[in-house]
Design an enzyme around this catalytic site. Structure first.
Site, mmCIF file in Angstrom:
data_model
loop_
_atom_site.group_PDB
_atom_site.id
_atom_site.type_symbol
_atom_site.label_atom_id
_atom_site.label_comp_id
_atom_site.label_asym_id
_atom_site.label_seq_id
_atom_site.Cartn_x
_atom_site.Cartn_y
_atom_site.Cartn_z
ATOM 1 N N ASP A 94 18.624 -14.642 -4.515
ATOM 2 C CA ASP A 94 19.002 -15.638 -3.511
ATOM 3 C C ASP A 94 19.492 -16.950 -4.111
ATOM 4 O O ASP A 94 19.672 -17.934 -3.381
ATOM 5 C CB ASP A 94 17.840 -15.873 -2.545
ATOM 6 C CG ASP A 94 17.725 -14.739 -1.534
ATOM 7 O OD1 ASP A 94 18.773 -14.160 -1.182
ATOM 8 O OD2 ASP A 94 16.603 -14.435 -1.102
ATOM 9 N N ASP A 151 20.849 -8.515 2.249
ATOM 10 C CA ASP A 151 21.098 -9.967 2.257
ATOM 11 C C ASP A 151 21.952 -10.401 1.067
ATOM 12 O O ASP A 151 22.668 -11.399 1.117
ATOM 13 C CB ASP A 151 19.774 -10.753 2.202
ATOM 14 C CG ASP A 151 18.689 -10.208 3.115
ATOM 15 O OD1 ASP A 151 18.728 -9.007 3.441
ATOM 16 O OD2 ASP A 151 17.795 -10.982 3.486
HETATM 17 N N1 GLY Z 1 17.179 -13.476 3.048
HETATM 18 C C1 GLY Z 1 15.888 -13.337 3.599
HETATM 19 C C2 GLY Z 1 15.864 -13.424 5.061
HETATM 20 O O1 GLY Z 1 16.880 -13.382 5.741
HETATM 21 O O2 GLY Z 1 14.776 -13.572 5.578
#
Ligand code: GLY
Length: 369
Positions: A94, A151
C-alpha cells in the site's frame, strides 16, 4: 456542472478548511472523526495504509481553492509519511496509496525535487515486493509470502509513474506482471473480483482464495470490486492495453448492477438481505473509476452511474454540521471486524467523494497518474 455538485465542493472545502486546522493542531494524520475529534488509525501508527488520503484530500482542495493552508497541511502530513521509510517494518504494497497521494502529489503539483525523490523511493519499495513468480506480495509476515490482493491494482500506478519519471521500464514491467496475474486469477466470469489469492511463492501457482474484508469466501466485497474497477481503468490509462479496459468494463457492469435504489453501496454484494451494512467508500471509489471509464470509452452510461452514486452520497450520507469533523458517513472498513470503523466517517471516504466532485468540477489533478 449542476449547482448542487458545485455547492457540495464549495461546502466541502469550507468544512475541511476548518477541520484541517484541528488536525494540524493535534499534529496527527486523521483517520476518522469521532465525537468531534480527529482520531488516528487503529493499527501500525503512521505506516497504516490510509495515511496518504488526508494529504491527498488537502491537495485536491488546494488545487480547487489555491488556498496555501491546504498545501501546508498536505506537506505536514507528507513529512510524517516519508519518516516511515526509516522504520520500514510495517510498510507493504500500500505504499502506492500512501505516497502517490502525498509526495507523489507534491511532486506533480509543485515540481519539488525532494518530493520526486521520495516518490521514486516509494516506487522502489513497491518494486522490491515483486515476486518474479508473478505477483506483488501484499503483506509482511511469514504466513503471507504468497498473498496478493485486488487493492494492489491501485498501487500499480506508482510503478507506472516511476517508469515515466525515470525512463526506466523496470517499474512498468513489474506492474504489468502483477496486473496480468490479477486479470487471470482474480477476475471471475460474472465480472466480480476475488479479494485475496494465495500463490505458491516458489512457483507462482495458485494455492487458494482467502476470505478478506467481505461477507464470506467467494462473495463480492464491494470495496474490492471498486478497487478492481478503478485499478484496471488506471492500468489501461497507464498502458493503453485493451485487455485492462475490457476487465474494467466487466467489473463496472457488475458493480452498476448492484447499486442500491437509493444510490448507496452495500458492504458486500452477497450479504444477506436482512443485513443493513453499507460502505459508502466503495461507492465513492467506484464513482471516480466510472468517470475515468467514461472518458476512456465515451460510454455515457458510466457517467450516469457515477452520478447516481454521487447523488446518493450527497442526498443521504453527508454530515455538513460542525459536530463531525469529516464529511461522508456510513463508511465501513470491513464486514465482520468493526475495529477500523463501521458506519462512521473515515477519511478515505472523504478523499474519494471530493475526488469525484473535483472530477465533475473539472479541477481534479488526477493524483493517480
Ligand atoms: N486497501 C484496504 C482496504 O480497502 O480496506
Amino acid at each position: 456542472m449542476s449547482n448542487s455538485y458545485e455547492e457540495a465542493l464549495r461546502r466541502a472545502a469550507e468544512k475541511f478548511r476548518a477541520s484541517a486546522e484541528k488536525a494540524a493542531q493535534a499534529g496527527i494524520i486523521p483517520y476518522k472523526s469521532e465525537n468531534g475529534q480527529w482520531v488516528t488509525s487503529p493499527y501500525d501508527g503512521n505506516s497504516w495504509w490510509t495515511g496518504g488520503f488526508w494529504p491527498g484530500l488537502m491537495w485536491l482542495l488546494y488545487t480547487y481553492t489555491k488556498d496555501e493552508f491546504f498545501k501546508e497541511e498536505a506537506v505536514r502530513v507528507g513529512e510524517l509519511l516519508t519518516a516511515e521509510f526509516r522504520s520500514f517494518r510495517y510498510l507493504n504494497h500500500d505504499v502506492g496509496f500512501m505516497y502517490l497521494l502525498s509526495c507523489g502529489a507534491a511532486s506533480k503539483l509543485t515540481l519539488a525535487d525532494q518530493a520526486g525523490q521520495d516518490t521514486l523511493h516509494a516506487a522502489s519499495l513497491l518494486m522490491g515486493r515483486l515476486n518474479p513468480a508473478g505477483f506483488i506480495r501484499a503483506w509482511n509476515g511469514d504466513h503471507q509470502k504468497g498473498f496478493a490482493i485486488i487493492d494492489c491494482m491501485m498501487n500499480l500506478s506508482l510503478l507506472f509513474r516511476a517508469s515515466r519519471m525515470t525512463g526506466d521500464p523496470r517499474f512498468e514491467k513489474a506492474a504489468r506482471i502483477h496486473a496480468d496475474t490479477t486479470l487471470r486469477e482474480f477476475l471471475r466470469p460474472d465480472g466480480s473480483v476475488s479479494h485475496i489469492i494465495e500463490f505458491d511463492p516458489d512457483t507462482g501457482k495458485r494455492v487458494k482464495e482467502h476470505p478478506g474484508q467481505g461477507y464470506c469466501l467467494g462473495s463480492q466485497w464491494s470495496r474490492g470490486q471498486a478497487w478492481g474497477l478503478y485499478g484496471f481503468t488506471l492500468a489501461y490509462l497507464n498502458t493503453e492495453d485493451e485487455r485492462y479496459l475490457d476487465a474494467a468494463k466487466k467489473i463496472a457492469n457488475n458493480f452498476i448492477a448492484h447499486i442500491r435504489p437509493d444510490g448507496l453501496t452495500d458492504c458486500d454484494f452477497c450479504q444477506p438481505d436482512t443485513e443493513e451494512r453499507i460502505d459508502n467508500i466503495a461507492g465513492a471509489i467506484a464513482a471516480c473509476g466510472l468517470m475515468e471509464l467514461k472518458k476512456a470509452t465515451d460510454e455515457k452510461r458510466y457517467q450516469d452511474a457515477a452520478l447516481r452514486l454521487v447523488d446518493g452520497l450527497l442526498e443521504h450520507c453527508c454530515d455538513w454540521t460542525d459536530a463531525r469533523l469529516g464529511l461522508l458517513t456510513h463508511c465501513t472498513a470491513s464486514y465482520h471486524d468493526d475495529g477500523a470503523g463501521r458506519h462512521t466517517n473515515i477519511t478515505y471516504g472523504d478523499y474519494f467523494l471530493v475526488e469525484a466532485l473535483s472530477k465533475i468540477a473539472g479541477t481534479d489533478p488526477m493524483l493517480w497518474l
